[in-house]
Motif scaffolding. Structure first.
Motif, short mmCIF file in Angstrom:
data_model
loop_
_atom_site.label_atom_id
_atom_site.label_comp_id
_atom_site.label_asym_id
_atom_site.label_seq_id
_atom_site.Cartn_x
_atom_site.Cartn_y
_atom_site.Cartn_z
N GLY A 13 0.78 -15.21 -8.50
CA GLY A 13 -0.18 -15.09 -7.41
C GLY A 13 -0.44 -13.65 -7.04
O GLY A 13 0.32 -12.75 -7.39
N SER A 14 -1.51 -13.45 -6.34
CA SER A 14 -1.92 -12.11 -5.93
C SER A 14 -1.03 -11.55 -4.83
O SER A 14 -0.52 -12.29 -3.99
CB SER A 14 -3.36 -12.13 -5.43
OG SER A 14 -4.23 -12.51 -6.45
N ILE A 15 -0.91 -10.25 -4.85
CA ILE A 15 -0.22 -9.50 -3.79
C ILE A 15 -1.31 -8.75 -3.04
O ILE A 15 -1.99 -7.90 -3.62
CB ILE A 15 0.81 -8.52 -4.39
CG1 ILE A 15 1.88 -9.30 -5.16
CG2 ILE A 15 1.42 -7.66 -3.29
CD1 ILE A 15 2.80 -8.42 -6.01
N ILE A 16 -1.50 -9.09 -1.77
CA ILE A 16 -2.56 -8.47 -0.96
C ILE A 16 -1.90 -7.75 0.22
O ILE A 16 -1.33 -8.39 1.11
CB ILE A 16 -3.57 -9.51 -0.47
CG1 ILE A 16 -4.14 -10.30 -1.66
CG2 ILE A 16 -4.69 -8.84 0.33
CD1 ILE A 16 -4.98 -11.49 -1.28
N PRO A 17 -1.93 -6.41 0.22
CA PRO A 17 -1.27 -5.63 1.27
C PRO A 17 -1.68 -6.07 2.67
O PRO A 17 -2.85 -6.29 2.95
CB PRO A 17 -1.74 -4.20 1.01
CG PRO A 17 -2.08 -4.18 -0.44
CD PRO A 17 -2.63 -5.54 -0.74
N GLY A 18 -0.66 -6.24 3.53
CA GLY A 18 -0.90 -6.59 4.92
C GLY A 18 -1.42 -8.00 5.13
O GLY A 18 -1.70 -8.39 6.26
N ILE A 19 -1.55 -8.80 4.04
CA ILE A 19 -2.14 -10.13 4.14
C ILE A 19 -1.21 -11.22 3.60
O ILE A 19 -0.82 -12.13 4.33
CB ILE A 19 -3.49 -10.22 3.37
CG1 ILE A 19 -4.46 -9.13 3.81
CG2 ILE A 19 -4.08 -11.62 3.49
CD1 ILE A 19 -5.14 -9.34 5.12
N SER A 20 -0.87 -11.15 2.28
CA SER A 20 -0.15 -12.27 1.68
C SER A 20 0.44 -11.93 0.31
O SER A 20 0.08 -10.93 -0.31
CB SER A 20 -1.09 -13.47 1.50
OG SER A 20 -2.11 -13.16 0.57
N ILE A 21 1.32 -12.81 -0.13
CA ILE A 21 1.80 -12.84 -1.51
C ILE A 21 1.69 -14.29 -1.96
O ILE A 21 2.17 -15.20 -1.29
CB ILE A 21 3.26 -12.34 -1.65
CG1 ILE A 21 3.34 -10.84 -1.37
CG2 ILE A 21 3.79 -12.66 -3.06
CD1 ILE A 21 4.73 -10.23 -1.55
N SER A 22 1.03 -14.47 -3.08
CA SER A 22 0.89 -15.80 -3.69
C SER A 22 0.31 -16.83 -2.71
O SER A 22 0.72 -17.97 -2.70
CB SER A 22 2.23 -16.26 -4.23
OG SER A 22 2.08 -17.37 -5.07
N GLY A 23 -0.61 -16.37 -1.87
CA GLY A 23 -1.25 -17.27 -0.91
C GLY A 23 -0.44 -17.57 0.33
O GLY A 23 -0.92 -18.25 1.23
N ILE A 24 0.79 -17.10 0.42
CA ILE A 24 1.61 -17.29 1.62
C ILE A 24 1.31 -16.10 2.54
O ILE A 24 1.61 -14.96 2.20
CB ILE A 24 3.10 -17.39 1.30
CG1 ILE A 24 3.35 -18.56 0.33
CG2 ILE A 24 3.91 -17.57 2.59
CD1 ILE A 24 4.77 -18.67 -0.18
#
Length: 134
Positions: free
Chosen positions: A6-17
């Protein structure tokens, strides 16, 4: 339970969590085997290859991945990448204690593996964290 990809999105999520969800919502997502470490302020929920820091407000404040997690930041930087990769493909970083944060992107940091003949630029990233931006 493991988080595989899953994607790693700074300040938002990892793997949709997502950061900011409640502990109850998190436990519903990870459904099953976990350990909880109680801290002075909050706790840490631990699964096989990830940790979730629960703040005093009862919400996920930080997520960390390790081990065999295969997800990437920007589809490029993941576990096993190096700070040399980060510098070449993403941009500059700054050292904050034992972690490395991206200079112009808040809410993500990396921890490096402690290897023999340690070189900051060549040591593999062995933990990636996203956290609520302050």
């Amino acid at each position: 339970m493991k988080i595989q990809n899953g994607s790693i999105i700074p300040g938002i999520s990892i793997s949709g969590i997502k950061l900011g969800i409640t502990k109850k919502e998190l436990l519903k997502i990870i459904e099953g085997n976990y350990q909880e470490e109680i801290l002075k302020r909050g706790s840490i929920i631990i699964i096989e290859n990830a940790k979730f820091w629960i703040a005093e407000d009862g919400k996920v404040d930080q997520i960390g991945v390790e081990g065999d997690f295969q997800g990437k930041y920007e589809g490029i930087i993941g576990l096993g990448s190096t700070l040399c990769d980060v510098k070449e493909k993403i941009g500059n970083y700054i050292q904050i204690y034992d972690t490395y944060e991206l200079e112009n992107i808040k809410g993500i940091c990396f921890e490096l593996e402690d290897i023999e003949d340690w070189d900051q630029l060549k040591a593999p990233i062995d933990h990636i964290y996203v956290f609520r931006k302050t």
